[in-house]
Design a protein around this motif. Structure first.
Motif, PDB file in Angstrom:
ATOM      1  N   SER A 141     -25.876   2.488  -2.403  1.00 18.14           N
ATOM      2  CA  SER A 141     -26.951   2.168  -3.341  1.00 18.14           C
ATOM      3  C   SER A 141     -26.657   2.655  -4.764  1.00 18.14           C
ATOM      4  CB  SER A 141     -28.263   2.802  -2.863  1.00 18.14           C
ATOM      5  OG  SER A 141     -28.144   4.213  -2.790  1.00 18.14           O
ATOM      6  N   ARG A 142     -25.523   3.284  -4.924  1.00 20.28           N
ATOM      7  CA  ARG A 142     -25.165   3.832  -6.223  1.00 20.28           C
ATOM      8  C   ARG A 142     -24.768   2.715  -7.199  1.00 20.28           C
ATOM      9  NH1 ARG A 142     -19.797   7.433  -6.755  1.00 20.28           N
ATOM     10  NH2 ARG A 142     -19.572   7.311  -8.990  1.00 20.28           N
ATOM     11  N   VAL A 143     -25.152   2.858  -8.467  1.00 17.96           N
ATOM     12  CA  VAL A 143     -24.847   1.860  -9.492  1.00 17.96           C
ATOM     13  C   VAL A 143     -23.905   2.473 -10.521  1.00 17.96           C
ATOM     14  CG1 VAL A 143     -25.782   0.394 -11.310  1.00 17.96           C
ATOM     15  CG2 VAL A 143     -27.049   0.697  -9.168  1.00 17.96           C
ATOM     16  N   ASP A 144     -22.774   1.811 -10.755  1.00 15.20           N
ATOM     17  CA  ASP A 144     -21.801   2.255 -11.767  1.00 15.20           C
ATOM     18  C   ASP A 144     -22.028   1.451 -13.052  1.00 15.20           C
ATOM     19  OD1 ASP A 144     -20.454   4.093 -10.100  1.00 15.20           O
ATOM     20  OD2 ASP A 144     -19.370   2.450  -9.148  1.00 15.20           O
ATOM     21  N   THR A 145     -22.146   2.161 -14.171  1.00 15.79           N
ATOM     22  CA  THR A 145     -22.402   1.514 -15.460  1.00 15.79           C
ATOM     23  C   THR A 145     -21.136   1.536 -16.315  1.00 15.79           C
ATOM     24  OG1 THR A 145     -24.718   2.217 -15.384  1.00 15.79           O
ATOM     25  CG2 THR A 145     -23.844   1.536 -17.525  1.00 15.79           C
ATOM     26  N   TYR A 146     -20.795   0.394 -16.895  1.00 13.59           N
ATOM     27  CA  TYR A 146     -19.610   0.269 -17.738  1.00 13.59           C
ATOM     28  C   TYR A 146     -20.030  -0.243 -19.119  1.00 13.59           C
ATOM     29  CZ  TYR A 146     -16.960   0.654 -13.399  1.00 13.59           C
ATOM     30  OH  TYR A 146     -16.434   1.097 -12.207  1.00 13.59           O
TER      31      TYR A 146
ATOM     32  N   VAL B  63     -14.057  -5.114 -10.428  1.00 19.11           N
ATOM     33  CA  VAL B  63     -15.333  -5.835 -10.471  1.00 19.11           C
ATOM     34  C   VAL B  63     -15.685  -6.214 -11.909  1.00 19.11           C
ATOM     35  CG1 VAL B  63     -17.810  -5.678  -9.992  1.00 19.11           C
ATOM     36  CG2 VAL B  63     -16.162  -4.701  -8.372  1.00 19.11           C
ATOM     37  N   VAL B  64     -15.487  -5.264 -12.834  1.00 17.48           N
ATOM     38  CA  VAL B  64     -15.778  -5.536 -14.242  1.00 17.48           C
ATOM     39  C   VAL B  64     -14.872  -6.642 -14.770  1.00 17.48           C
ATOM     40  CG1 VAL B  64     -15.772  -4.565 -16.570  1.00 17.48           C
ATOM     41  CG2 VAL B  64     -16.620  -3.202 -14.654  1.00 17.48           C
ATOM     42  N   SER B  65     -13.603  -6.593 -14.426  1.00 17.27           N
ATOM     43  CA  SER B  65     -12.651  -7.626 -14.865  1.00 17.27           C
ATOM     44  C   SER B  65     -13.072  -8.994 -14.349  1.00 17.27           C
ATOM     45  CB  SER B  65     -11.246  -7.293 -14.355  1.00 17.27           C
ATOM     46  OG  SER B  65     -10.805  -6.050 -14.866  1.00 17.27           O
ATOM     47  N   ARG B  66     -13.509  -9.067 -13.087  1.00 21.28           N
ATOM     48  CA  ARG B  66     -13.924 -10.352 -12.517  1.00 21.28           C
ATOM     49  C   ARG B  66     -15.172 -10.889 -13.207  1.00 21.28           C
ATOM     50  NH1 ARG B  66     -17.717 -11.530  -9.021  1.00 21.28           N
ATOM     51  NH2 ARG B  66     -18.031  -9.361  -8.399  1.00 21.28           N
ATOM     52  N   LEU B  67     -16.155 -10.019 -13.418  1.00 21.82           N
ATOM     53  CA  LEU B  67     -17.405 -10.465 -14.047  1.00 21.82           C
ATOM     54  C   LEU B  67     -17.174 -10.927 -15.477  1.00 21.82           C
ATOM     55  CD1 LEU B  67     -19.811  -7.661 -12.736  1.00 21.82           C
ATOM     56  CD2 LEU B  67     -19.811 -10.061 -12.048  1.00 21.82           C
ATOM     57  N   LEU B  68     -16.399 -10.140 -16.237  1.00 24.16           N
ATOM     58  CA  LEU B  68     -16.122 -10.525 -17.628  1.00 24.16           C
ATOM     59  C   LEU B  68     -15.239 -11.770 -17.681  1.00 24.16           C
ATOM     60  CD1 LEU B  68     -15.578  -7.021 -19.254  1.00 24.16           C
ATOM     61  CD2 LEU B  68     -17.418  -8.646 -19.783  1.00 24.16           C
ATOM     62  N   GLY B  69     -14.302 -11.882 -16.749  1.00 28.41           N
ATOM     63  CA  GLY B  69     -13.448 -13.069 -16.726  1.00 28.41           C
ATOM     64  C   GLY B  69     -14.256 -14.325 -16.476  1.00 28.41           C
ATOM     65  N   THR B  70     -15.214 -14.250 -15.521  1.00 28.32           N
ATOM     66  CA  THR B  70     -16.080 -15.407 -15.242  1.00 28.32           C
ATOM     67  C   THR B  70     -16.947 -15.744 -16.446  1.00 28.32           C
ATOM     68  OG1 THR B  70     -16.159 -14.821 -12.896  1.00 28.32           O
ATOM     69  CG2 THR B  70     -17.878 -16.288 -13.714  1.00 28.32           C
ATOM     70  N   ALA B  71     -17.500 -14.714 -17.098  1.00 23.11           N
ATOM     71  CA  ALA B  71     -18.371 -14.933 -18.257  1.00 23.11           C
ATOM     72  C   ALA B  71     -17.605 -15.542 -19.428  1.00 23.11           C
ATOM     73  CB  ALA B  71     -19.015 -13.612 -18.665  1.00 23.11           C
TER      74      ALA B  71
ATOM     75  N   GLU C 265     -25.735 -10.604  -8.800  1.00 20.89           N
ATOM     76  CA  GLU C 265     -24.944 -10.313  -7.607  1.00 20.89           C
ATOM     77  C   GLU C 265     -25.368  -9.025  -6.917  1.00 20.89           C
ATOM     78  OE1 GLU C 265     -20.800 -10.278  -8.354  1.00 20.89           O
ATOM     79  OE2 GLU C 265     -20.700 -12.367  -8.985  1.00 20.89           O
ATOM     80  N   ASP C 266     -26.019  -8.132  -7.648  1.00 17.14           N
ATOM     81  CA  ASP C 266     -26.400  -6.821  -7.113  1.00 17.14           C
ATOM     82  C   ASP C 266     -25.177  -6.145  -6.497  1.00 17.14           C
ATOM     83  OD1 ASP C 266     -28.013  -4.688  -6.497  1.00 17.14           O
ATOM     84  OD2 ASP C 266     -28.711  -5.532  -4.597  1.00 17.14           O
ATOM     85  N   ALA C 267     -24.088  -6.093  -7.275  1.00 19.83           N
ATOM     86  CA  ALA C 267     -22.819  -5.567  -6.781  1.00 19.83           C
ATOM     87  C   ALA C 267     -22.668  -4.073  -7.026  1.00 19.83           C
ATOM     88  CB  ALA C 267     -21.658  -6.305  -7.464  1.00 19.83           C
ATOM     89  N   GLY C 268     -23.748  -3.405  -7.413  1.00 17.61           N
ATOM     90  CA  GLY C 268     -23.660  -1.972  -7.679  1.00 17.61           C
ATOM     91  C   GLY C 268     -22.999  -1.676  -9.012  1.00 17.61           C
ATOM     92  N   THR C 269     -22.991  -2.650  -9.896  1.00 18.90           N
ATOM     93  CA  THR C 269     -22.343  -2.499 -11.202  1.00 18.90           C
ATOM     94  C   THR C 269     -23.282  -2.977 -12.307  1.00 18.90           C
ATOM     95  OG1 THR C 269     -20.144  -2.862 -10.242  1.00 18.90           O
ATOM     96  CG2 THR C 269     -20.358  -3.170 -12.616  1.00 18.90           C
TER      97      THR C 269
END
Length: 412
Positions: free
Chosen positions: A67-72, A145-153, A97-101
């Motif tokens: 349930s932990r959320v990592d913030t970037y 995860v950050v790379s994938r999300l930013l790449g898609t965006a 996505e509720d991917a914890g990020t």
């Protein structure tokens, strides 16, 4: 040192009415004594409490972790509208996505300020256009995860800009390309959750079999080494002595696993995989049933291991085959998959873990656990018959280790 069970006269009085010799119900007295002795053992009680605390702590840790959320923080030059829009879109994707990020936008004046923010720890990554495409910079390799999300965006933003320049829209360009997913069994567990559940069942089997099996073997050899068994044998037929020890240790082993399973189910109910609770509960019920039947055979074999030894020092040697069997089941079952797991689910003792795992995965038909349990019960009966003969043949022999062959040949 093990305390005496009873004297002949006491036993006859206690078991009055159960038979002409007053010993027909002696197995029940032996079973009660085994249960009480184990329950009052300080080391066992402490070990049980510690195990429960460890299981609860691990469950709480994994629940917190899931349930932990990592913030970037993503640094971009405020003058780059495409970069700003891409980070905003990536943040929306992360929330969907509720991917914890979580992704936060950090606008800076220019590239030099972005580098300074990255070096100073204010930003985790820096997004900017490169000579051919876009570049995501980090102090070390950016999070996947950050790379994938930013790449898609970024891809969405660039595609929209190119579509506008070509006089069309993104919807027209991507018409018919949308992919949706569905599950035939929405409650089925994922591969990772299934692996951890398989490991948990294998560990429950290992802990219950080793600890309670060692208990019955140690109890037998202590009574034999102290010559106490010679006194007990005058009051209790050896067949009933063995039955009482098996039943007593089985009650302890099954009760211990029920406690562990209860804590585990409570942890699952509070975790993100609570949707799999019905399937997991069914699998645990099958596991308890399989374990109860399978442990009867293991307890009998461990009792013979104690009878084959004349001293406590011999026990490590005589119990090695059972220990290797338990360890083999432990390592094979939680790592097995596919056809190999299917085969193991019909192999006695291994099916104690393998079949409940298949039930959990939804791979087993309704009749398969029943058939597998029947095979395990047949094996348990055979093991009990052979072990009973070896136990009676070995228990009263002293002077050194006794082999299975010698025990089976000896008559008592």
């Amino acid at each position: 040192m093990t305390t005496p069970l009873t004297t002949s006269s006491t036993l006859a009085t206690t078991a009055d009415g159960t038979g002409d010799d007053g010993t027909r119900g002696a197995w029940l007295l032996v079973a009660q004594r085994e249960i009480v002795t184990r329950a009052m053992n300080k080391a066992f009680a402490i070990g049980l409490v510690v195990s429960l605390v460890v299981i609860a702590a691990l469950a709480a840790f994994f629940t917190w972790q899931s349930s932990r959320v990592d913030t970037y923080a993503v640094a971009v030059a405020g003058t780059d509208a495409t970069a700003v829009a891409s980070v905003t879109a990536a943040a929306e994707l992360a929330a969907t996505e509720d991917a914890g990020t979580e992704i936060d936008l950090l606008e800076v004046t220019d590239d030099d300020a972005a580098r300074a923010a990255l070096s100073g720890g204010e930003a985790d990554v820096w997004l900017h256009p490169g000579d051919d495409g876009w570049v995501l910079v980090g102090e070390r390799e950016p999070d996947g995860v950050v790379s994938r999300l930013l790449g898609t965006a970024v891809e969405q933003q660039v595609l929209a800009a190119n579509a506008e320049a070509a006089g069309t829209t993104v919807a027209e360009l991507s018409a018919g390309a949308e992919l949706t997913t569905e599950a035939l069994d929405p409650e089925a567990m994922g591969d990772q959750a299934l692996f951890f559940a398989s490991f948990a069942l294998a560990f429950l089997f290992f802990a219950g079999a080793i600890t309670s099996g060692s208990m019955i073997a140690s109890s037998v050899v202590e009574e034999k080494q102290s010559r106490l068994v010679e006194i007990i044998a005058t009051a209790v037929p050896l067949r009933q002595l063995l039955a009482g020890k098996i039943i007593g240790s089985s009650v302890i082993a099954v009760g211990q696993n029920l406690l562990f399973a209860g804590v585990g189910l409570a942890a699952v109910a509070a975790s993100p995989i609570s949707i799999a609770l019905p399937a997991l509960s069914t699998s645990l019920i099958w596991f308890v049933v399989f374990f109860a039947v399978g442990f009867l055979a293991l307890a009998a074999l461990y009792a013979v291991a104690g009878a084959l030894a004349s001293r406590a020092e011999d026990l490590q040697y005589t119990s090695t085959p059972m220990t290797m069997l338990v360890m083999g089941v432990y390592f094979l079952t939680f790592t097995a998959s596919g056809s190999f797991l299917t085969v193991l689910s019909y192999v006695p003792v291994a099916n104690v873990v393998a079949m409940p795992v298949r039930v959990l995965s939804g791979d087993a038909s309704w009749w398969e656990p029943v058939l597998s349990l029947a095979g395990l019960a047949a094996f348990a009966v055979l093991a009990l018959l052979v072990s009973e003969r070896a136990f009676r043949g070995a228990l009263m022999q002293t002077g050194g280790r006794i082999s299975w062959k010698q025990a089976l040949r000896s008559e008592r």
